[in-house]
Write an enzyme that holds these catalytic residues in place. Structure first.
Site, mmCIF file in Angstrom:
data_model
loop_
_atom_site.group_PDB
_atom_site.id
_atom_site.type_symbol
_atom_site.label_atom_id
_atom_site.label_comp_id
_atom_site.label_asym_id
_atom_site.label_seq_id
_atom_site.Cartn_x
_atom_site.Cartn_y
_atom_site.Cartn_z
ATOM 1 N N THR A 281 -112.633 -29.797 -31.607
ATOM 2 C CA THR A 281 -111.342 -30.014 -31.230
ATOM 3 C C THR A 281 -110.508 -29.490 -32.157
ATOM 4 O OG1 THR A 281 -111.020 -32.235 -31.697
ATOM 5 C CG2 THR A 281 -111.597 -31.886 -29.673
ATOM 6 N N ASP A 282 -109.429 -29.086 -32.111
ATOM 7 C CA ASP A 282 -108.516 -29.235 -33.533
ATOM 8 C C ASP A 282 -108.122 -30.606 -33.715
ATOM 9 O OD1 ASP A 282 -107.151 -28.447 -35.448
ATOM 10 O OD2 ASP A 282 -105.981 -26.657 -34.334
ATOM 11 N N TRP A 283 -107.313 -30.686 -35.014
ATOM 12 C CA TRP A 283 -107.019 -31.953 -35.371
ATOM 13 C C TRP A 283 -106.463 -32.890 -34.290
ATOM 14 C CZ3 TRP A 283 -107.682 -33.967 -40.648
ATOM 15 C CH2 TRP A 283 -107.240 -35.381 -40.813
ATOM 16 N N ALA A 284 -106.980 -34.014 -33.841
ATOM 17 C CA ALA A 284 -106.401 -35.095 -32.946
ATOM 18 C C ALA A 284 -105.880 -34.138 -31.768
ATOM 19 C CB ALA A 284 -105.250 -35.525 -33.541
#
Length: 750
Positions: A281-284
Site C-alpha cells: 500500500t501507499d503510506w496508510a
C-alpha cells in the site's frame, strides 16, 4: 550521407515486447522451493508479521522487540547502516525463523547525488539518462543497507497543478513507458541479488495522476477503456522490465480506492500480466479507505485490502491488528495470507537477503563520486529545454565583458535539488552562480544581485536594486522558478504563475533594454506567457539537482547545446487545463482561425465566433506543445518514406527520413514519430507518440534515420473492450514536436 537505424529494441518497443530480467522472475524453481519450505514452518502470526511494514523510529529496542517476535516484515526510513545491521541481526539471529527485513526508502531521483527530477529526466527523451540515474541512486542507497525504493512514479499526469507531476514523466503514455522501464532496469541492475541492486516499486497503481482539479489525494473517474489505453501501459511496461514490487495509489477511481480494487490488483496485474512480486500500500492508504467511506472500520480495511490482492501494509497496522480475527471468522482465507507471504518471501530471496542480509559498514563511501557527478551533470544538460532564443543571444559569446546574475534561484543550493530529496545535501550542490564564476574566471565581470531572497518573496526594493545593477551588464541572466517545497506530494497549486515578485523582476529587467536570458528552475510547467514575451531567451530546467549549476553554465556559454523537449504541454493560463496533445478531435475541432475575445465586434451575432472547441481568451493552442524544444542550431526533416502504404496486422512499418543540421553548431535533435488512427470503433487521439530517438549531427551533416514500428503497436481497446488493431487509414508525422511535420498516409488491411 550517413544512415542511422533505430532498431526495434526491447526498450523502444516497451510496453509491447518483454525484456524481462530472467534472473528476477519466478521461474527460478530453487527459490520457489525455499519459499514453500519456509512458509510451511511459519505460524499465522509470523505470516501476518511479514505483511507489516513499519517506519523507523528512535527507540531501536522497541523495534527489536517486534522484530524478534516476527511481527515486522519491512522497515522504511532507516538510513543508518549501523542501526540497519543491528535490526537485521535481530531478525536473522534472534527471531524464530531468521527471516531478513526488507529496508525501504523513497529514493526517487537520487540518494546523495541528486539527478534532475523525473519530469526533467523525461525532458531528455533519453532512456539511458533515466537508467543511469536510477543505477547511481541504487549504488549509493544500497551502500547503507537500503534495498527497496518506492520508484519510479509512472502516473500519467496532464494537470500541472498537481504537485506530483514533478515525480513522473509527464503526459504521454509511450514516453512514460520507456522512461519508467529504464528506471526499473537501473534500480534493479542486471540481477536483483547483486548487493548494489534495489527493488523498484512502480507507483501509483493506478490513475493517481488524473486527480480531479489537480488536487492531491482527490478522486478520479477514468473509464476502463481510457484506463487501459492511457494509464495502464506504463505499468505493464514496468512489469515486463522485471519490476519486483508495485504500490497501490491513494485515489479512488469510479468509487473504488486502489488499495481495495481487486480488478486492477488481481484481474489485471496478476491475471493478465502475470506479476508475481510484492504489492504494498501507499503510506496508510489502507486505513484511509475509512475516510473514503469505502470501509467502516479497521477490520473492514484489512479484509478489503487483503482480499483485493494487497500483500503488505505500509504503517497503518490494520493487518496485524485485524487479520487473526478475520481468518477465524472466515472473512479472509488463510490461503490468501499464504499467497501474500509467498510474494513477500519471493522478493526477499530474489534480493539475496537471506544469504547477505548485512551491509559492510567499513566500505569506502560511494557518495558523490566523480563518475556519479559526471552522469548527473549530463542528465541536467540533456534535460534543459530551450524555449526561446531571439537574436541568437545564446550561446553567450566570448566577447562578453559583463554579465548580471539575478533572481532567487541563482544561488539556491537546496531549492534546485527539487522535491523528494530526503537524503540530498545542499552542501554538495553546485549552483549556477558559483559555476558561472568558476567558468568565466577573470575574463568576465559577474554582477550578482538576487533581487529576491526566495521565489515567493515580494520585495520592490530588491527588484529595483537588481534592475539597477543589471543595467550595467552586457547581458542579464535571470534565474527564477519555484522553491523545492512548491512541488511534490501535497504541494498542489491553483495558480501556476511565477510566485512572489518574480514576474515584476523580469519586467524590470526587460525595461533596462539589455538582453534578458530567463532560466526557469521549477517542478512543473508554469504559466510564463508574459515572461517569455519579455525575455530575449528562455531556458527551462526542471529542478536539475546536484550538478544543475555547471550544466546550465555549459549550456549558456555553448560548451553544451540544448536538446531537451517538453515532456508535458505548457499552458498559456490555468484555465486551459487539462491541455495535452493526445486529445480526441471532437465533433467541432478548433481551426486556429477563431475570433478571440478582444476581436469580437460589439453586438456580434451568436454564431460569429466559429462554433468550434476553443477558449475566447486563450484560443486553442498551448504556450508550448508537447515535444517542443529549440537548439542553437537548426534541423531540417525531408524525404519521409514508408516501407509500404498498405500493411497487414502482423507487418512491421519502416519509416525512413533525412535529418540535416542546417545551422552553425553541432547539436542533437530528438526526432519524434506520431500516428493518428483516422477512424475507429471509438474515437481516437489526434496524435500519439510511437517512437523517438536522439540524433547528433555536425553542421551541414545529414543522416538517414529509420524507425521500425510493428503494426501491432497500433492496437487499442475498442468498442467491445478488446485490444485490437482495426483496419483503416492512418496518418503519420516525423517531426520536431507534436504540432509540426507534414502528414503522410498509410493503410492497415485485414
Amino acid at each position: 550521407m550517413k544512415t542511422i537505424r533505430i532498431f526495434s529494441t526491447c526498450l523502444l518497443l516497451l510496453p509491447f515486447v518483454s525484456c524481462t530480467q530472467v534472473a528476477n522472475k519466478g521461474s527460478d524453481a530453487a527459490i520457489e522451493k525455499k519459499v514453500e519450505s519456509l512458509l510451511s514452518r511459519m505460524t499465522l502470526e509470523e505470516k501476518i508479521g511479514q505483511m507489516n511494514q513499519i517506519t523507523s523510529y528512535g527507540n531501536i529496542e522497541d523495534m527489536s522487540s517486534l522484530i524478534k517476535k516476527g511481527e515486522v516484515g519491512s522497515i522504511l526510513n532507516e538510513v543508518d547502516p549501523v542501526r540497519i545491521n543491528a535490526l537485521q541481526r535481530v531478525a536473522m539471529e534472534e527471531s524464530r525463523l531468521g527471516i531478513p527485513l526488507l529496508i525501504a526508502r523513497d529514493v526517487i531521483h537520487g540518494f546523495k547525488t541528486i539527478f534532475p527530477i523525473p519530469l526533467g529526466q523525461a525532458a531528455s527523451f533519453n532512456p539511458q539518462i533515466a537508467k543511469d540515474g536510477a543505477r547511481v541512486a541504487a549504488i549509493e542507497a544500497s551502500s547503507v543497507g537500503i534495498r527497496w525504493t518506492f520508484a519510479p512514479m509512472i502516473d500519467i499526469a496532464r494537470d500541472p497543478r498537481w504537485g506530483r507531476i514533478a515525480e513522473g514523466c509527464g503526459e504521454d503514455t509511450y514516453l512514460t513507458s520507456v522512461m519508467g522501464a529504464a528506471m526499473v532496469e537501473g534500480f534493479q541492475g542486471d540481477s536483483l541479488n547483486s548487493p548494489t541492486s534495489i527493488a523498484a516499486c512502480p507507483k501509483h497503481f493506478v490513475g493517481y495522476g488524473a486527480a480531479e482539479g489537480g488536487r492531491d489525494y482527490n478522486s478520479t473517474f477514468i473509464p476502463e477503456r481510457r484506463l487501459r489505453n492511457v494509464y495502464l501501459p506504463p505499468f505493464e511496461a514496468a512489469t515486463k522490465a522485471g519490476a519486483a514490487t508495485f504500490m497501490t495509489s491513494f485515489n479512488d477511481n469510479d468509487g473504488i480506492p486502489s488499495t481495495g480494487n481487486a480488478f486492477i490488483l488481481k484481474d489485471v496485474l496478476r491475471g493478465e500480466w502475470g506479476f508475481d512480486g510484492l504489492v504494498v500500500t501507499d503510506w496508510a492508504s489502507a486505513s484511509e479507505m475509512i475516510s473514503h467511506g469505502f470501509a467502516a472500520d479497521s477490520k473492514e480495511v484489512a479484509m478489503k485490502s487483503v482480499n483485493a490482492g494487497v500483500d503488505m501494509e505500509m504503517v497503518s497496522y490494520t493487518f496485524v491488528k485485524e487479520l487473526p480475527a478475520l481468518i477465524k471468522e472466515g472473512k479472509v482465507k488463510e490461503s490468501t495470507i499464504d499467497e501474500a507471504v509467498r510474494n513477500i518471501l519471493r522478493v526477499k530471496y530474489r534480493l539475496g537477503l537471506f544469504d547477505a542480509p548485512y551491509v559492510d559498514e567499513k566500505q569506502p563511501s560511494v557518495m558523490y563520486t566523480p563518475s556519479h557527478l559526471k552522469v548527473a551533470k549530463q542528465a541536467a544538460v540533456e534535460s534543459a529545454i530551450l524555449l526561446k532564443n531571439d537574436k541568437e543571444v545564446l550561446p553567450l559569446q566570448e566577447s562578453l565583458k559583463t554579465v548580471a546574475v539575478v533572481g532567487p534561484m541563482a544561488n539556491a543550493p537546496y531549492e534546485q535539488l527539487g522535491t523528494w530529496i530526503f537524503d540530498g545535501e545542499k552542501a554538495h550542490t553546485q549552483t549556477p552562480l558559483n559555476a558561472i564564476k568558476e567558468m568565466v574566471g577573470d575574463k568576465v565581470q559577474v554582477i550578482y544581485e538576487p533581487g529576491l531572497a526566495y521565489s515567493r518573496e515580494k520585495n520592490p526594493a530588491g527588484v529595483a536594486k537588481a534592475a539597477a545593477a543589471a543595467a550595467r551588464a552586457d547581458v542579464i541572466l535571470a534565474f527564477v522558478g519555484e522553491e523545492a517545497i512548491l512541488s511534490g506530494e501535497a504541494h498542489c497549486l491553483a495558480d501556476l504563475n511565477l510566485q512572489g515578485d518574480q514576474s515584476v523582476l523580469i519586467t524590470a529587467l526587460a525595461k533596462t533594454g539589455k538582453p534578458v536570458v530567463t532560466i526557469v528552475m521549477a517542478g512543473r510547467p508554469l504559466t510564463i506567457d508574459q515572461e517569455v514575451e519579455e525575455s530575449t531567451a528562455v531556458l527551462y530546467s526542471f529542478h536539475p539537482g546536484t550538478m544543475g549549476g555547471p550544466a546550465l553554465a555549459d549550456l549558456l556559454w555553448g560548451k553544451a547545446v540544448p536538446s531537451g523537449k517538453t515532456p508535458v504541454t505548457f499552458p498559456k493560463m490555468v484555465g486551459q487545463i487539462p491541455v495535452y496533445y493526445a486529445h480526441n478531435k471532437t465533433g467541432r475541432p478548433a481551426t486556429r482561425n477563431e475570433v478571440l475575445l478582444d476581436d469580437i465586434a460589439v453586438e456580434a451575432g451568436q454564431t460569429s465566433l466559429g462554433c468550434t472547441s476553443f477558449y475566447m481568451d486563450a484560443g486553442f493552442d498551448p504556450l508550448f506543445p508537447f515535444g517542443y524544444g529549440l537548439s542553437y542550431t537548426t534541423f531540417k526533416y525531408s524525404n519521409v518514406k514508408l516501407s509500404s502504404a498498405s500493411l497487414k496486422k502482423d507487418d512491421v512499418l519502416t519509416v525512413t527520413f533525412d535529418l540535416e543540421n542546417t545551422g552553425k553548431y553541432k547539436g542533437t535533435e530528438v526526432a519524434q514519430l506520431y500516428i493518428q488512427d483516422k477512424v475507429g470503433s471509438v474515437t481516437r487521439p489526434v496524435k500519439e507518440l510511437k517512437r523517438f530517438t536522439r540524433v547528433t549531427l555536425k553542421p551541414g551533416e545529414k543522416k538517414n534515420v529509420s524507425f521500425e514500428l510493428p503494426v501491432s503497436e497500433l492496437a487499442f481497446w475498442n468498442i467491445d473492450m478488446v485490444k485490437v488493431v482495426e483496419p483503416g487509414d492512418f496518418g503519420l508525422w516525423v517531426a520536431t514536436d507534436s504540432q509540426s511535420g507534414e502528414e503522410v498516409f498509410f493503410k492497415v488491411v485485414d
